[in-house]
Design an enzyme around this catalytic site. Structure first.
Site, PDB file in Angstrom:
ATOM      1  N   ASP A  83       0.906  -1.356  -0.062  1.00  0.00           N
ATOM      2  CA  ASP A  83       0.070   0.113  -0.052  1.00  0.00           C
ATOM      3  C   ASP A  83       0.921   1.204  -0.059  1.00  0.00           C
ATOM      4  O   ASP A  83       1.073   1.934   0.930  1.00  0.00           O
ATOM      5  CB  ASP A  83      -0.848   0.171   1.423  1.00  0.00           C
ATOM      6  CG  ASP A  83      -1.982   1.053   1.239  1.00  0.00           C
ATOM      7  OD1 ASP A  83      -2.261   1.760   0.157  1.00  0.00           O
ATOM      8  OD2 ASP A  83      -2.465   1.277   2.213  1.00  0.00           O
ATOM      9  N   CYS A 110      -3.072   4.377  -4.793  1.00  0.00           N
ATOM     10  CA  CYS A 110      -3.799   5.539  -4.295  1.00  0.00           C
ATOM     11  C   CYS A 110      -3.815   6.698  -5.622  1.00  0.00           C
ATOM     12  O   CYS A 110      -4.487   7.519  -5.626  1.00  0.00           O
ATOM     13  CB  CYS A 110      -2.904   6.239  -3.296  1.00  0.00           C
ATOM     14  SG  CYS A 110      -2.693   5.317  -1.859  1.00  0.00           S
TER      15      CYS A 110
END
Length: 158
Positions: A83, A110
């Site tokens: 992530d 993201c």
């Protein structure tokens, strides 16, 4: 089997996945994030939650430093959750993860503009996407999170 979470922050995924895996390893460069993850373990224990084997380490995630903070990859199946921040992973990180030969990789994006580059790197290192899901984690903003699940190519395991 264990799960390793790179860029774990304060442990959102780590704590959410802890019941599904024998061990959880969380790594992040944020000292505050790692301290929060460790404190959350203690708070959960204090209120009676069963907490499995959870390990959190502060470290910059680069190809040269990331794997020194984990147990040596062996024959045990491993899942990786990645992530990274909006700018994506550092050069060589995807290749270093692929060398561990995880049975499954979950890559959270993201920024949509990072997906194409990362997918080329994963494919070059023997992994292909098997599913993807866009999530509106921050309603009212112009961004989406995209989760891509990758598995090794069948020829990689032979």
């Amino acid at each position: 089997f264990p799960v390793t979470i790179y860029y774990c922050g304060y442990g959102l995924f780590s704590h959410s996945l802890a019941d599904m895996f024998s061990e959880v390893y969380g790594i992040d460069s944020s000292k505050a994030g790692i301290e929060s993850a460790k404190q959350l373990v203690e708070r959960r224990k204090k209120i009676g939650h069963e907490i499995g084997s959870m390990h959190f380490k502060e470290a910059f995630i680069t190809k040269s430093t990331m794997l020194s903070h984990l147990p040596h990859a062996d024959e045990t199946p491993e899942v990786i959750l990645l992530d990274p921040p909006r700018q994506g992973t550092a050069e060589g990180v995807i290749a270093a993860i692929a060398k561990r030969n995880p049975m499954l990789v979950i890559h959270v994006f993201c920024a949509i503009n990072e997906i194409e580059k990362a997918m080329r790197e994963w494919k070059k290192n023997g992994y292909v996407p098997v599913s993807a899901q866009a999530l509106d984690m921050f309603p009212g903003t112009p961004t989406l999170e995209t989760i891509v699940v990758l598995k090794p190519l069948p020829s990689r395991n032979q």
